[in-house]
Design an enzyme around this catalytic site. Structure first.
Site, PDB file in Angstrom:
ATOM      1  N   HIS A   1      -6.996  -3.526  10.592  1.00  0.00           N
ATOM      2  CA  HIS A   1      -6.772  -3.383   8.979  1.00  0.00           C
ATOM      3  C   HIS A   1      -5.701  -4.036   8.636  1.00  0.00           C
ATOM      4  O   HIS A   1      -4.568  -4.355   9.332  1.00  0.00           O
ATOM      5  CB  HIS A   1      -6.518  -1.843   8.722  1.00  0.00           C
TER       6      HIS A   1
ATOM      7  N   ASN B   1      -7.078  -1.501  14.390  1.00  0.00           N
ATOM      8  CA  ASN B   1      -8.390  -1.562  14.264  1.00  0.00           C
ATOM      9  C   ASN B   1      -8.553  -2.811  13.313  1.00  0.00           C
ATOM     10  O   ASN B   1      -9.770  -3.011  12.785  1.00  0.00           O
ATOM     11  CB  ASN B   1      -9.130  -0.439  13.707  1.00  0.00           C
TER      12      ASN B   1
ATOM     13  N   ASP C   1       0.766  -1.228  -0.084  1.00  0.00           N
ATOM     14  CA  ASP C   1      -0.210  -0.021  -0.088  1.00  0.00           C
ATOM     15  C   ASP C   1       0.798   1.415   0.101  1.00  0.00           C
ATOM     16  O   ASP C   1       2.137   1.169   0.347  1.00  0.00           O
ATOM     17  CB  ASP C   1      -1.035  -0.068   1.239  1.00  0.00           C
TER      18      ASP C   1
ATOM     19  N   GLU D   1      -9.511  -1.528   5.681  1.00  0.00           N
ATOM     20  CA  GLU D   1     -10.152  -1.424   6.832  1.00  0.00           C
ATOM     21  C   GLU D   1     -11.172  -2.279   7.120  1.00  0.00           C
ATOM     22  O   GLU D   1     -11.489  -3.079   6.185  1.00  0.00           O
ATOM     23  CB  GLU D   1     -10.600   0.124   6.537  1.00  0.00           C
TER      24      GLU D   1
HETATM   25  C1  GLP Z   1       0.036   0.497   8.482  1.00  0.00           C
HETATM   26  C2  GLP Z   1       0.069  -0.322   7.243  1.00  0.00           C
HETATM   27  C3  GLP Z   1      -0.112  -1.894   7.457  1.00  0.00           C
HETATM   28  C4  GLP Z   1       0.560  -2.274   8.763  1.00  0.00           C
HETATM   29  C5  GLP Z   1       0.134  -1.321   9.842  1.00  0.00           C
HETATM   30  C6  GLP Z   1       0.515  -1.754  11.197  1.00  0.00           C
HETATM   31  O1  GLP Z   1      -0.989   1.208   8.607  1.00  0.00           O
HETATM   32  N1  GLP Z   1      -0.793   0.002   6.103  1.00  0.00           N
HETATM   33  O2  GLP Z   1       0.181  -2.692   6.395  1.00  0.00           O
HETATM   34  O3  GLP Z   1       0.079  -3.617   9.037  1.00  0.00           O
HETATM   35  O4  GLP Z   1       0.338   0.149   9.618  1.00  0.00           O
HETATM   36  O5  GLP Z   1       1.575  -0.943  11.686  1.00  0.00           O
HETATM   37  P1  GLP Z   1       2.613  -1.169  12.971  1.00  0.00           P
HETATM   38  O6  GLP Z   1       3.479  -2.213  12.745  1.00  0.00           O
HETATM   39  O7  GLP Z   1       3.391   0.185  12.786  1.00  0.00           O
HETATM   40  O8  GLP Z   1       1.600  -1.338  13.951  1.00  0.00           O
END
Ligand code: GLP
Length: 232
Positions: A133, A131, A63, A138
Site C-alpha cells: 500500500h 502489502n 492519510d 491498498e
Molecule cells: C502506514 C502509512 C503509509 C506508510 C506505511 C509504512 O500504513 N499509511 O503511508 O507508508 O504505513 O509504514 P512503516 O514505515 O511503518 O513500515
C-alpha cells in the site's frame, strides 16, 4: 525514475532528508507532502538534526485513520505535530484528510480542492506497506483515485498494530489521498527498507500488474526510490 541503493535504513533516511531539503529549498513556497510510519521517523529525525526550517505555509498529510478520538497519540496528525511541526518550529497550516474541516462526507472533496488551490506539492515523502500500500491505497486501488474513505486491509491493520497500545481496536477505515492525487506532486521520494518490504517493492517494480499501487507512480517524471533492498 531514479533508484538509490543504500547500505542501510540510517543512510537511506539521511539521503531522503537531504533530497527533501534540496527540493523544498529550490521551491520554498510550495506545500510539503508528509508521510507517517516508522520509516519516516528516521527522515524527520534527520531533518531535525540538520536544523531544517520549512518556509512554506502549508503541509499536507497523506492519510489519517477514521474513528480515533481527536488528539489521539496514535493519529497521524499527532505523529506529524510531534515529529515534524514542533521540532522544526513549523507554525503554518497542517492539512489532514478526514480531520477538522475535512471531516464528514464532503471532507475528501474539500481536501482535494485545497490541494488544487495551494498546490502542487513541491516534494512528497512516501513509504510503502508490507502489502504494497501507498498512503492507504491498498492493492487494487485505481490509478485515477482521489482522496476518499478507504477500508484498511487486514495485513495493514496487523502491521500498524505495533503503533497502538496492546489490545487496542485498530481502525478499519481511513481517509487517504488517492494515487492520482499523489501523482500531482512535483517530486516523489519513496523510502523502503528491510526484508519485510522486499516482496512489496520487488513485485511492484518487476510485475506489470496494476494491482500494485506503486505501478501508478512509476511514470512520474521525478520519482526517487531509496532502498537497502537488493533488486533483481
Ligand atoms: C502506514 C502509512 C503509509 C506508510 C506505511 C509504512 O500504513 N499509511 O503511508 O507508508 O504505513 O509504514 P512503516 O514505515 O511503518 O513500515
Amino acid at each position: 525514475m531514479k533508484i538509490e541503493i543504500v547500505a542501510d535504513a540510517a543512510k537511506g533516511c539521511a539521503l531522503g532528508a537531504r533530497l527533501f531539503v534540496e527540493k523544498s529549498t529550490a521551491n520554498p513556497a510550495a506545500p510539503l507532502g508528509l508521510a507517517t510510519g516508522a520509516t519516516m521517523r528516521g527522515v524527520y529525525a534527520e531533518l531535525v538534526a540538520k536544523g531544517f526550517r520549512p518556509r512554506c505555509e502549508d503541509v499536507f498529510l497523506l492519510d489519517e485513520y477514521l474513528g480515533l478520538p481527536s488528539g489521539s497519540p496514535e493519529s497521524f496528525e499527532y505523529e506529524i505535530r510531534t515529529r515534524f511541526c514542533e521540532p522544526l518550529h513549523y507554525t503554518g497550516r497542517v492539512h489532514v484528510p478526514g480531520a477538522g474541516k475535512y471531516s464528514g462526507d464532503d471532507g475528501p472533496r474539500k481536501f482535494e480542492e485545497e490541494l488544487l488551490r495551494s498546490g502542487p506539492i513541491g516534494v512528497q515523502l512516501l513509504g510503502i506497506g508490507t502489502n504494497g500500500h501507498i498512503a492507504f491505497n491498498e492493492p487494487g486501488s485505481p490509478a485515477d483515485s482521489l482522496t476518499r474513505v478507504v477500508r484498511l486491509a487486514d495485513e495493514t491493520r496487523e502491521a500498524n498494530a505495533q503503533h497502538f497500545p496492546p489490545d487496542s481496536e485498530i481502525p478499519t477505515q481511513a481517509v487517504s489521498q488517492g494515487l492520482a492525487t499523489i501523482n500531482r506532486a512535483l517530486s516523489l521520494v519513496l523510502l523502503a527498507f528491510g526484508a519485510a518490504k522486499k516482496e512489496a517493492l520487488v513485485s511492484a517494480l518487476t510485475e506489470d500488474n496494476p494491482i500494485h499501487p506503486l505501478r501508478s507512480l512509476l511514470g512520474h517524471c521525478d520519482l526517487t526510490i531509496i532502498t537497502d533492498i537488493e533488486l533483481p
